[in-house]
Design a protein around this motif. Structure first.
Motif, mmCIF file in Angstrom:
data_model
loop_
_atom_site.group_PDB
_atom_site.id
_atom_site.type_symbol
_atom_site.label_atom_id
_atom_site.label_comp_id
_atom_site.label_asym_id
_atom_site.label_seq_id
_atom_site.Cartn_x
_atom_site.Cartn_y
_atom_site.Cartn_z
ATOM 1 N N ARG A 1 6.904 73.234 -18.320
ATOM 2 C CA ARG A 1 5.499 73.356 -17.941
ATOM 3 C C ARG A 1 5.276 74.502 -16.962
ATOM 4 O O ARG A 1 6.170 74.861 -16.195
ATOM 5 C CB ARG A 1 5.022 72.063 -17.281
ATOM 6 N N GLU A 2 4.063 75.028 -16.960
ATOM 7 C CA GLU A 2 3.686 76.056 -15.985
ATOM 8 C C GLU A 2 3.819 75.496 -14.577
ATOM 9 O O GLU A 2 4.391 76.125 -13.688
ATOM 10 C CB GLU A 2 2.243 76.493 -16.244
ATOM 11 N N ILE A 3 3.258 74.290 -14.375
ATOM 12 C CA ILE A 3 3.421 73.542 -13.125
ATOM 13 C C ILE A 3 3.939 72.174 -13.536
ATOM 14 O O ILE A 3 3.284 71.450 -14.287
ATOM 15 C CB ILE A 3 2.092 73.417 -12.360
ATOM 16 N N LYS A 4 5.108 71.818 -13.062
ATOM 17 C CA LYS A 4 5.820 70.656 -13.584
ATOM 18 C C LYS A 4 5.052 69.349 -13.428
ATOM 19 O O LYS A 4 5.150 68.460 -14.270
ATOM 20 C CB LYS A 4 7.200 70.524 -12.898
ATOM 21 N N SER A 5 4.269 69.210 -12.372
ATOM 22 C CA SER A 5 3.551 67.960 -12.122
ATOM 23 C C SER A 5 2.225 67.870 -12.878
ATOM 24 O O SER A 5 1.553 66.836 -12.818
ATOM 25 C CB SER A 5 3.281 67.800 -10.618
ATOM 26 N N LEU B 1 -4.283 71.065 -16.656
ATOM 27 C CA LEU B 1 -4.697 72.383 -16.163
ATOM 28 C C LEU B 1 -6.017 72.812 -16.787
ATOM 29 O O LEU B 1 -6.894 73.363 -16.092
ATOM 30 C CB LEU B 1 -3.610 73.412 -16.450
ATOM 31 N N ILE C 1 -4.491 72.653 -7.883
ATOM 32 C CA ILE C 1 -3.478 73.395 -8.643
ATOM 33 C C ILE C 1 -2.645 74.270 -7.707
ATOM 34 O O ILE C 1 -1.414 74.331 -7.820
ATOM 35 C CB ILE C 1 -4.146 74.257 -9.734
ATOM 36 N N GLU D 1 -0.167 72.086 -5.686
ATOM 37 C CA GLU D 1 0.933 71.611 -6.525
ATOM 38 C C GLU D 1 1.884 72.753 -6.875
ATOM 39 O O GLU D 1 3.100 72.576 -6.922
ATOM 40 C CB GLU D 1 0.389 70.954 -7.793
ATOM 41 N N SER D 2 1.333 73.921 -7.113
ATOM 42 C CA SER D 2 2.158 75.087 -7.418
ATOM 43 C C SER D 2 3.016 75.476 -6.227
ATOM 44 O O SER D 2 4.194 75.842 -6.373
ATOM 45 C CB SER D 2 1.263 76.264 -7.827
ATOM 46 N N GLU E 1 5.929 73.020 -5.809
ATOM 47 C CA GLU E 1 6.973 73.324 -6.795
ATOM 48 C C GLU E 1 7.757 74.578 -6.416
ATOM 49 O O GLU E 1 8.985 74.611 -6.504
ATOM 50 C CB GLU E 1 6.347 73.505 -8.170
ATOM 51 N N ALA E 2 7.051 75.622 -5.981
ATOM 52 C CA ALA E 2 7.717 76.866 -5.606
ATOM 53 C C ALA E 2 8.670 76.637 -4.434
ATOM 54 O O ALA E 2 9.766 77.210 -4.391
ATOM 55 C CB ALA E 2 6.675 77.922 -5.240
ATOM 56 N N SER F 1 -3.025 68.819 -1.398
ATOM 57 C CA SER F 1 -3.196 68.350 -2.774
ATOM 58 C C SER F 1 -4.013 67.069 -2.811
ATOM 59 O O SER F 1 -4.932 66.918 -3.633
ATOM 60 C CB SER F 1 -1.825 68.119 -3.422
#
Length: 220
Positions: free
Chosen positions: A58-62, A68, A130, A133-134, A137-138, A157
């Motif tokens: 996924r672009e963002i796993k969560s 999105l 978003i 969350e991004s 993840e990063a 978030s």
């Protein structure tokens, strides 16, 4: 003496004959680490595959691709169910069903204003969610996330999600005063919320099928 041993042999022979010949085979099988079922068949090894397998792409796993799209477009994302499923209409679906509900031009104009305001605010809150969350993840991906920073991002978030939910639910408070009781009843019938209808029988227009079935606890 010979007669004694002959007698002893005759006594022990039936006992020795009763010992299963499969004992050695079973011991041999256990030496390979195999598990036997009650019927004696080899049991299949338990799967170690995670239910999240594939999410790593996924672009963002969560967040899924559907998540999105919903967040970036200002869609409901299922956050207004407390109103929607209690028979309190929101602006987006009212506009979709304006002909069937027989909204007047004045009603449509007023609901369009509410919907436009909701859209702007929802997109803004969605983008903040978003982004948070991004960033979470990063931080894990790059290995530079401190406990304090993690707490800040989680709070960001959560705040964005709370704002997003407020934005959507607020519009469900603003629209009913514009409608008649008959129009609200018609809306709920068209949306499949009639108490005599099965919400799993069909997916109302404008809803993501998978999300609709999940929210209504449909089996298929």
């Amino acid at each position: 003496m010979m007669r004694f041993f002959s007698t002893l042999a005759l006594v022990l022979l039936p006992v020795l004959s009763a010992v299963p010949l499969t004992v050695g085979a079973q011991t041999h099988g256990h030496s390979h680490g195999q598990t036997k079922t009650s019927s004696g068949a080899d049991a299949k090894p338990q799967s170690t595959t995670s239910p999240y397998a594939g999410f790593q792409n996924r672009e963002i796993k969560s967040l899924s691709e559907t998540d999105l799209v919903e967040l970036r477009s200002g869609a409901g994302w299922g956050l207004a169910l407390a109103a929607e499923l209690n028979g309190v209409p929101g602006p987006a679906h009212l506009l979709e069903l304006q002909k069937e509900i027989e909204l007047t031009p004045e009603q449509v104009a007023a609901i369009e204003v509410i919907h436009a305001q909701m859209k702007v605010q929802a997109v803004e809150a969605g983008e903040r969610l978003i982004a948070a969350e991004s960033a979470i993840e990063a931080g894990f991906r790059e290995g530079n996330l401190s406990p304090d920073r993690l707490r800040e991002l989680i709070a960001e978030s959560a705040a964005a999600r709370a704002q997003l939910r407020y934005v959507h639910l607020l519009r469900h408070l603003e629209t009913p005063p514009l409608l008649s009781a008959q129009q609200i009843a018609r809306y709920n019938t068209l949306r499949g919320y009639d108490t005599n209808s099965d919400p799993c029988a069909f997916v109302p227009e404008g809803h993501d099928p998978k999300m609709w079935r999940r929210h209504n606890n449909c089996k298929n």
